[in-house]
Design a protein around this motif. Sequence first.
Motif, PDB file in Angstrom:
ATOM      1  N   GLN A  87       0.909  -1.225   0.208  1.00 41.15           N
ATOM      2  CA  GLN A  87      -0.042  -0.070   0.063  1.00 41.15           C
ATOM      3  C   GLN A  87       0.722   1.291   0.057  1.00 41.15           C
ATOM      4  N   GLU A  88       1.855   1.121   1.006  1.00 39.23           N
ATOM      5  CA  GLU A  88       2.538   2.636   1.086  1.00 39.23           C
ATOM      6  C   GLU A  88       3.942   2.722   0.111  1.00 39.23           C
ATOM      7  N   GLN A  89       4.234   1.551  -0.519  1.00 36.45           N
ATOM      8  CA  GLN A  89       5.476   1.808  -1.483  1.00 36.45           C
ATOM      9  C   GLN A  89       6.420   2.601  -0.906  1.00 36.45           C
ATOM     10  N   PRO A  90       6.991   2.090   0.217  1.00 36.65           N
ATOM     11  CA  PRO A  90       8.333   2.795   0.681  1.00 36.65           C
ATOM     12  C   PRO A  90       9.344   2.858  -0.350  1.00 36.65           C
ATOM     13  N   GLN A  91      10.276   3.828  -0.074  1.00 36.90           N
ATOM     14  CA  GLN A  91      11.466   3.524  -1.190  1.00 36.90           C
ATOM     15  C   GLN A  91      12.559   2.807  -0.444  1.00 36.90           C
ATOM     16  N   ILE A  92      12.663   3.176   0.927  1.00 29.95           N
ATOM     17  CA  ILE A  92      13.589   2.275   1.794  1.00 29.95           C
ATOM     18  C   ILE A  92      12.928   1.763   2.953  1.00 29.95           C
ATOM     19  N   ALA A  93      13.386   0.791   3.397  1.00 30.53           N
ATOM     20  CA  ALA A  93      13.032  -0.097   4.709  1.00 30.53           C
ATOM     21  C   ALA A  93      14.188  -0.641   5.216  1.00 30.53           C
ATOM     22  N   LEU A  94      14.131  -0.295   6.560  1.00 34.21           N
ATOM     23  CA  LEU A  94      15.211  -0.348   7.327  1.00 34.21           C
ATOM     24  C   LEU A  94      14.945  -1.470   8.627  1.00 34.21           C
ATOM     25  N   MET A  95      15.709  -2.364   8.881  1.00 34.48           N
ATOM     26  CA  MET A  95      15.335  -3.311  10.321  1.00 34.48           C
ATOM     27  C   MET A  95      16.590  -3.578  10.973  1.00 34.48           C
ATOM     28  N   GLY A  96      16.531  -3.824  12.208  1.00 29.43           N
ATOM     29  CA  GLY A  96      17.689  -4.376  12.964  1.00 29.43           C
ATOM     30  C   GLY A  96      18.398  -5.626  12.320  1.00 29.43           C
ATOM     31  N   ALA A  97      19.491  -5.980  12.574  1.00 27.88           N
ATOM     32  CA  ALA A  97      20.040  -7.408  12.120  1.00 27.88           C
ATOM     33  C   ALA A  97      19.905  -8.181  13.529  1.00 27.88           C
ATOM     34  N   THR A  98      18.920  -8.300  13.926  1.00 27.44           N
ATOM     35  CA  THR A  98      18.394  -9.127  15.382  1.00 27.44           C
ATOM     36  C   THR A  98      18.247 -10.711  14.625  1.00 27.44           C
ATOM     37  N   THR A  99      17.967 -11.582  15.673  1.00 25.24           N
ATOM     38  CA  THR A  99      17.430 -12.771  15.308  1.00 25.24           C
ATOM     39  C   THR A  99      16.116 -12.635  14.583  1.00 25.24           C
ATOM     40  N   THR A 100      15.321 -11.515  14.898  1.00 25.21           N
ATOM     41  CA  THR A 100      13.957 -11.216  14.396  1.00 25.21           C
ATOM     42  C   THR A 100      14.201 -10.682  12.957  1.00 25.21           C
ATOM     43  N   GLY A 101      14.948  -9.528  13.020  1.00 22.70           N
ATOM     44  CA  GLY A 101      15.135  -8.832  11.479  1.00 22.70           C
ATOM     45  C   GLY A 101      15.842  -9.739  10.626  1.00 22.70           C
ATOM     46  N   ARG A 102      16.529 -10.711  10.988  1.00 23.28           N
ATOM     47  CA  ARG A 102      17.116 -11.528  10.047  1.00 23.28           C
ATOM     48  C   ARG A 102      16.386 -12.761   9.677  1.00 23.28           C
ATOM     49  N   ASP A 103      15.183 -12.911  10.377  1.00 20.39           N
ATOM     50  CA  ASP A 103      14.396 -13.944   9.978  1.00 20.39           C
ATOM     51  C   ASP A 103      13.374 -13.294   9.028  1.00 20.39           C
ATOM     52  N   LEU A 104      12.909 -11.925   9.419  1.00 15.87           N
ATOM     53  CA  LEU A 104      11.933 -11.444   8.882  1.00 15.87           C
ATOM     54  C   LEU A 104      12.275 -10.812   7.375  1.00 15.87           C
ATOM     55  N   GLY A 105      13.250 -10.123   7.328  1.00 16.73           N
ATOM     56  CA  GLY A 105      13.899  -9.311   6.324  1.00 16.73           C
ATOM     57  C   GLY A 105      13.873 -10.204   4.955  1.00 16.73           C
ATOM     58  N   PRO A 106      14.452 -11.341   5.054  1.00 17.91           N
ATOM     59  CA  PRO A 106      14.503 -12.076   3.748  1.00 17.91           C
ATOM     60  C   PRO A 106      13.232 -12.449   3.379  1.00 17.91           C
ATOM     61  N   PRO A 163      10.878  -1.870  -1.843  1.00 14.09           N
ATOM     62  CA  PRO A 163      11.956  -0.926  -1.089  1.00 14.09           C
ATOM     63  C   PRO A 163      13.330  -1.311  -1.214  1.00 14.09           C
ATOM     64  N   GLN A 164      14.289  -0.674  -0.996  1.00 12.86           N
ATOM     65  CA  GLN A 164      15.789  -0.917  -0.777  1.00 12.86           C
ATOM     66  C   GLN A 164      15.642  -0.987   0.598  1.00 12.86           C
ATOM     67  N   MET A 165      16.074  -2.465   0.762  1.00 10.93           N
ATOM     68  CA  MET A 165      16.080  -2.899   2.083  1.00 10.93           C
ATOM     69  C   MET A 165      17.511  -3.154   2.675  1.00 10.93           C
ATOM     70  N   ALA A 166      17.780  -2.990   3.981  1.00 12.31           N
ATOM     71  CA  ALA A 166      19.086  -3.053   4.806  1.00 12.31           C
ATOM     72  C   ALA A 166      18.822  -3.543   6.069  1.00 12.31           C
ATOM     73  N   THR A 167      19.414  -4.345   6.610  1.00 11.92           N
ATOM     74  CA  THR A 167      19.608  -4.592   8.163  1.00 11.92           C
ATOM     75  C   THR A 167      20.915  -4.237   8.640  1.00 11.92           C
TER      76      THR A 167
ATOM     77  N   GLY B 134      17.619 -19.253   3.177  1.00 12.75           N
ATOM     78  CA  GLY B 134      16.555 -20.281   3.778  1.00 12.75           C
ATOM     79  C   GLY B 134      15.251 -19.349   3.732  1.00 12.75           C
ATOM     80  N   PRO B 135      15.149 -18.096   4.518  1.00 10.78           N
ATOM     81  CA  PRO B 135      13.977 -17.722   4.513  1.00 10.78           C
ATOM     82  C   PRO B 135      13.405 -17.349   3.180  1.00 10.78           C
TER      83      PRO B 135
END
Lengths: 339, 287
Positions: A87-106, A163-167, B134-135
Amino acid sequence: MNNLFVFCELDEGRPAEVSLELLTRGRSLADTLGCRLEALVLGSGLDGIENELFPYGVDVVHLGDDPVLEHYRTMPYTSVITGLFKQEQPQIALMGATTTGRDLGPRVSSALHSGLTADCTSLEIGDHYVKKTDTTYKNLLYQIRPAFGGNIIATIINPDHRPQMATVREGVMKREIINKNYRGELRRIDVSAFIKPEDLAVEIIERHMEARKVDIKSAQIIVSGGYGVGSKENFAMLYELASLLGGEVAASRAAVDAGYAGHERQVGQTGVTVRPKLYIACGISGQIQHTAGMNQSGKIIAINNDPMAPINSIADYVINGDVAEVIPRLIKYYKANAR
Amino acid sequence: MNGIKIVVLAKQVPDTRNVGPDAMKADGTVNRSVLPAIFNPEDLNALEQALRIKESYEGVTVTLLTMGPVRAAEIIREGLYRGADDGILLTDRAFAGSDTLATSYALALAVRRLAPDLVIGGRQAIDGDTAQVGPQVAEKLGWPQVTYAEEMHFEGERLIIRRRLERGVENVSAPLPLVVTVNGTAPACRYRNAKLVMKYKYARTDTELQAESSDYIAAGRPAIKITEWGVDAIGADPEKLGLSGSPTKVKEIENVILQSKESKRLTASDGDIESLVRELLENHTIG
């Protein structure tokens, strides 16, 4: 539309440190781009959480508050985030490289077919020229990270996909409140519109979370050991020196991999970034993944018997000798001279 | 769970943990030829989990799936020596230059063709440390995923998995089909089995057989075949592979040059150490 989004993770109901750091960096990137900074928070029982985020310069908080989101689970979180991003079409999306972010991001990047760069150590805005098509891409996110065993620093871009995504790991960016009276807008997400029954297939049976015990990030003095320390037993000397100096013990990845110290003590690109007043590097060669996590320390002492070790070039003091010989002497002369 | 089919995702990686000074060429590119190629460590943890399930139930099969150059058949043999039933090598020029997303597209198509009940891979590969494939494969398959696994067992038809997180552990229950990524804290992989080494020593892909000139093969003795799949075998769209299929591009690569500070060089002598301690005390760095 086309704003910069930060996925804000929660830590015991409060915004996680890494998320606040990303909001701080996100604010300055959004200023460069001339776009808005938007935060995305998912969880349960989060009344008022937006007030903890606005002071970082957040223009919009998207809040998904629903019992089904109480604890992080891959599929429901992915569905809400990908739904919102469509809906929002972000150009950039950032998240923490935590066990959550590294599970969710990919998972999110795969669903949206957008590129994702893991564990960035720096984020910048810049242009990119493609000679073949004579095209200039304006204002791309430069996702900068060490690669290939730390022998190179790569700048990654996603020219054509959003979006361009990075952790980013905790501690890499600095956290800073922009204005404690900054007020943005709160928007509630209709969670049920995004979540499908099959998203709930994986069930959490139990969780045992421990309070953060070791906190090398806020230590003013760090005694850090590498593979060159030689054994877990030899690490005892480091603990003795650290406790004498009122500091903490940290370790390089090689030392953690060898079982000399726990992962929570790991400094570097895939560990924690630290900025202590004094960093004593014992038996650490100083690969870039390690130095990326400590090169902003006030003073650096390198102790090792390799005159060519890369760590020596960023050290203020280089002690050429065996760790097992030098540390007891440091302890001895500290005791003799400190008042 | 009797009779389930497991696919283990594995990657052959340069051993970046032991990078020597000759790892970089003068022009700043990586000299892959001097780095030993190994079975990605956490993929071995993944293989062990698969082999444990195979031992605990009847009729379970374990298939290794790897994408890479022909040389990557080495890790399939390594897996066979340790107890895998067979292996698939995804190899094609069209795969070269793929980022994690394009890689997961190819792997997901191969998994579809194999139609397993369970996919297990390592948490991440040591040459990139991204933990993305994997994900991303799970998403492309539309299956649930459980990452950071360190122990797993079946209760009825559901897998009970212990996840190792930053600050603790979480136990989850998940149905099949499922993608699991295994943490390095999981049990290490068993060693090679001597009988299996004898059995699979001459397991070869077609490309290897063509290039091979060993007496054994020349004598026409039967070699166990390692299946090789290219773009056509998995029905991939070449546009979604390689550089064209990769959203992320490398804009720039910089050699790491550490900026030298003016360092004071000291010896381990009592005199040097004591004067250092005094200096640090005087300028209030310590004390």
